[in-house]
Design a protein around this motif. Structure first.
Motif, PDB file in Angstrom:
ATOM      1  N   VAL A 216       0.822  -1.213   0.000  1.00 26.44           N
ATOM      2  CA  VAL A 216       0.000   0.000   0.000  1.00 26.44           C
ATOM      3  C   VAL A 216       0.853   1.259   0.000  1.00 26.44           C
ATOM      4  N   GLU A 217       1.975   1.243   0.704  1.00 29.49           N
ATOM      5  CA  GLU A 217       2.822   2.440   0.753  1.00 29.49           C
ATOM      6  C   GLU A 217       3.310   2.824  -0.644  1.00 29.49           C
ATOM      7  N   LEU A 218       3.791   1.836  -1.391  1.00 27.25           N
ATOM      8  CA  LEU A 218       4.261   2.111  -2.753  1.00 27.25           C
ATOM      9  C   LEU A 218       3.086   2.525  -3.642  1.00 27.25           C
ATOM     10  N   LYS A 219       1.977   1.813  -3.535  1.00 30.83           N
ATOM     11  CA  LYS A 219       0.805   2.141  -4.345  1.00 30.83           C
ATOM     12  C   LYS A 219       0.320   3.570  -4.062  1.00 30.83           C
ATOM     13  N   THR A 220       0.402   3.974  -2.806  1.00 33.38           N
ATOM     14  CA  THR A 220      -0.034   5.326  -2.444  1.00 33.38           C
ATOM     15  C   THR A 220       0.831   6.377  -3.110  1.00 33.38           C
ATOM     16  N   LYS A 221       2.148   6.178  -3.085  1.00 35.56           N
ATOM     17  CA  LYS A 221       3.054   7.140  -3.725  1.00 35.56           C
ATOM     18  C   LYS A 221       2.766   7.243  -5.219  1.00 35.56           C
ATOM     19  N   VAL A 222       2.537   6.086  -5.869  1.00 34.81           N
ATOM     20  CA  VAL A 222       2.240   6.089  -7.304  1.00 34.81           C
ATOM     21  C   VAL A 222       0.913   6.787  -7.558  1.00 34.81           C
ATOM     22  N   ALA A 223      -0.096   6.477  -6.750  1.00 34.19           N
ATOM     23  CA  ALA A 223      -1.422   7.086  -6.936  1.00 34.19           C
ATOM     24  C   ALA A 223      -1.360   8.598  -6.755  1.00 34.19           C
ATOM     25  N   GLN A 224      -0.660   9.065  -5.739  1.00 34.60           N
ATOM     26  CA  GLN A 224      -0.564  10.510  -5.509  1.00 34.60           C
ATOM     27  C   GLN A 224       0.143  11.210  -6.665  1.00 34.60           C
ATOM     28  N   THR A 225       1.175  10.561  -7.200  1.00 28.10           N
ATOM     29  CA  THR A 225       1.878  11.137  -8.347  1.00 28.10           C
ATOM     30  C   THR A 225       0.954  11.238  -9.551  1.00 28.10           C
ATOM     31  N   LEU A 226       0.178  10.191  -9.808  1.00 25.89           N
ATOM     32  CA  LEU A 226      -0.720  10.191 -10.968  1.00 25.89           C
ATOM     33  C   LEU A 226      -1.898  11.142 -10.780  1.00 25.89           C
ATOM     34  N   LEU A 227      -2.370  11.302  -9.574  1.00 30.90           N
ATOM     35  CA  LEU A 227      -3.460  12.249  -9.317  1.00 30.90           C
ATOM     36  C   LEU A 227      -3.033  13.666  -9.672  1.00 30.90           C
ATOM     37  N   ARG A 228      -1.755  13.981  -9.394  1.00 28.36           N
ATOM     38  CA  ARG A 228      -1.250  15.310  -9.731  1.00 28.36           C
ATOM     39  C   ARG A 228      -0.902  15.422 -11.212  1.00 28.36           C
ATOM     40  N   ALA A 229      -0.307  14.367 -11.763  1.00 24.89           N
ATOM     41  CA  ALA A 229       0.178  14.418 -13.147  1.00 24.89           C
ATOM     42  C   ALA A 229      -0.945  14.313 -14.173  1.00 24.89           C
ATOM     43  N   GLU A 230      -2.003  13.577 -13.847  1.00 24.37           N
ATOM     44  CA  GLU A 230      -3.097  13.365 -14.803  1.00 24.37           C
ATOM     45  C   GLU A 230      -4.432  13.673 -14.132  1.00 24.37           C
ATOM     46  N   PRO A 231      -4.708  14.959 -13.896  1.00 21.28           N
ATOM     47  CA  PRO A 231      -5.944  15.329 -13.193  1.00 21.28           C
ATOM     48  C   PRO A 231      -7.221  14.985 -13.962  1.00 21.28           C
ATOM     49  N   SER A 232      -7.114  14.767 -15.273  1.00 21.68           N
ATOM     50  CA  SER A 232      -8.311  14.442 -16.066  1.00 21.68           C
ATOM     51  C   SER A 232      -8.636  12.952 -16.044  1.00 21.68           C
ATOM     52  N   ALA A 233      -7.732  12.128 -15.551  1.00 21.30           N
ATOM     53  CA  ALA A 233      -7.983  10.682 -15.503  1.00 21.30           C
ATOM     54  C   ALA A 233      -9.079  10.387 -14.498  1.00 21.30           C
ATOM     55  N   ARG A 234     -10.035   9.572 -14.924  1.00 19.28           N
ATOM     56  CA  ARG A 234     -11.150   9.230 -14.038  1.00 19.28           C
ATOM     57  C   ARG A 234     -10.878   7.962 -13.227  1.00 19.28           C
ATOM     58  N   THR A 235      -9.985   7.123 -13.731  1.00 20.88           N
ATOM     59  CA  THR A 235      -9.633   5.891 -13.013  1.00 20.88           C
ATOM     60  C   THR A 235      -8.124   5.750 -12.983  1.00 20.88           C
ATOM     61  N   ILE A 236      -7.594   5.460 -11.808  1.00 17.44           N
ATOM     62  CA  ILE A 236      -6.158   5.233 -11.635  1.00 17.44           C
ATOM     63  C   ILE A 236      -6.004   3.836 -11.055  1.00 17.44           C
ATOM     64  N   ASP A 237      -5.317   2.988 -11.780  1.00 17.71           N
ATOM     65  CA  ASP A 237      -5.159   1.597 -11.374  1.00 17.71           C
ATOM     66  C   ASP A 237      -3.720   1.372 -10.927  1.00 17.71           C
ATOM     67  N   VAL A 238      -3.542   1.182  -9.619  1.00 18.43           N
ATOM     68  CA  VAL A 238      -2.194   0.939  -9.081  1.00 18.43           C
ATOM     69  C   VAL A 238      -2.120  -0.463  -8.475  1.00 18.43           C
ATOM     70  N   SER A 239      -2.991  -1.350  -8.919  1.00 17.93           N
ATOM     71  CA  SER A 239      -2.962  -2.715  -8.395  1.00 17.93           C
ATOM     72  C   SER A 239      -1.631  -3.387  -8.672  1.00 17.93           C
ATOM     73  N   SER A 240      -0.991  -2.999  -9.784  1.00 16.47           N
ATOM     74  CA  SER A 240       0.404  -3.386 -10.057  1.00 16.47           C
ATOM     75  C   SER A 240       1.208  -2.089 -10.065  1.00 16.47           C
ATOM     76  N   PRO A 241       1.743  -1.665  -8.937  1.00 14.90           N
ATOM     77  CA  PRO A 241       2.339  -0.332  -8.833  1.00 14.90           C
ATOM     78  C   PRO A 241       3.501  -0.081  -9.784  1.00 14.90           C
ATOM     79  N   ASP A 242       4.147  -1.135 -10.247  1.00 13.96           N
ATOM     80  CA  ASP A 242       5.249  -0.936 -11.201  1.00 13.96           C
ATOM     81  C   ASP A 242       4.714  -0.676 -12.612  1.00 13.96           C
ATOM     82  N   LEU A 243       3.456  -1.014 -12.859  1.00 11.96           N
ATOM     83  CA  LEU A 243       2.834  -0.799 -14.184  1.00 11.96           C
ATOM     84  C   LEU A 243       1.457  -0.178 -13.983  1.00 11.96           C
ATOM     85  N   PRO A 244       1.374   1.063 -13.491  1.00 17.07           N
ATOM     86  CA  PRO A 244       0.082   1.678 -13.258  1.00 17.07           C
ATOM     87  C   PRO A 244      -0.616   2.026 -14.567  1.00 17.07           C
TER      88      PRO A 244
END
Length: 247
Positions: A216-244
């Motif tokens: 979860v810690e790694l997934k959270t960092k990836v999710a937070q980065t993508l939330l900032r980088a792609e604000p128009s994305a409606r779904t962010i999938d970090v179930s495989s954090p190395d390949l979001p």
């Protein structure tokens, strides 16, 4: 004459030896009396007895009933501090609702300091009777509410299969419990069809797919980065954090 001198010396030495023995006995007796006095003062006298006014409880959080904790502790009122069984007292406090951990320290001469770690709710789970169970990150119920509190997300989990539903619930709670406060506060609902399909919906409608409760810690960092980088994305999938994946 010589024999008289030897007799006198022998008598003097005998008297001195006898004096040393009695002096040793005297000091031993005094020491025994002092020790007995100290033992009595510490374990049986009111000098070190617990004063309920000197009980300090801290760290209660939002869920612990401080009155129950204080009542449990003050049941020992009048008992000298050295005789209070803090191990047993700790176990009694841990048995109270919403107490996760507790440290008890003697505050000489007549007080106790009780430092609590409370179980804080991370989600509201629908229950029979149109109420919600408030659950902490370890799946312990810490309260009940008629409505979902404004600062907590609700969890939707299929309970058709009891064991599978419980595993899904544990995974969802593990995700919520590991999130940083700012992100956790922005989550409105959580769903977990299975233990490997945890999803959270943010206040703006965006969905984060976490998969399981692992990494979860790694997934959270990836999710937070993508939330900032792609604000128009409606779904962010970090179930495989190395390949979001986003869409």
């Amino acid at each position: 004459m010589v024999s008289d001198q030897l007799a006198d010396r022998l008598a003097e030495r005998t008297a001195m030896a006898r004096y040393r023995v009695w002096r040793r006995i005297g000091w031993t007796s005094v020491a025994a009396v002092v020790v007995a006095g100290l033992v009595w003062a510490a374990f049986f006298s009111p000098l070190l007895a617990l004063d309920p006014e000197q009980v300090r409880v801290s760290g209660q959080g939002t869920t612990v009933n401080v009155g129950q904790v204080r009542e449990t502790v003050t049941d020992e009122s009048g008992v000298p501090l050295p005789r209070i069984d803090t191990v047993r007292l700790r176990e009694e406090i841990l048995a109270l609702n919403a107490v996760k951990d507790v440290t008890i320290t003697r505050a000489w001469p007549d007080g106790l300091a009780v430092a609590l770690t409370s179980r804080e709710p991370v989600a509201a789970v629908p229950q029979a009777g149109d109420v919600y169970a408030l659950m902490d990150a370890e799946g312990v119920r810490v309260g009940t509410a008629e409505d979902v509190p404004d600062d907590l997300p609700s969890i939707v989990v299929s309970l058709a299969d009891g064991a599978a539903g419980r595993r899904a619930m544990d995974a969802a709670l593990a995700v919520l419990g590991a999130l940083p406060p700012r992100l956790a506060a922005d989550i409105k609902t959580v769903s977990a069809a299975t233990q490997d399909d945890v999803r959270t919906t943010l206040s703006d409608g965006r969905v984060i797919r976490w998969g399981s409760g692992a990494q979860v810690e790694l997934k959270t960092k990836v999710a937070q980065t993508l939330l900032r980088a792609e604000p128009s994305a409606r779904t962010i999938d970090v179930s495989s954090p190395d390949l979001p994946v986003t869409n």
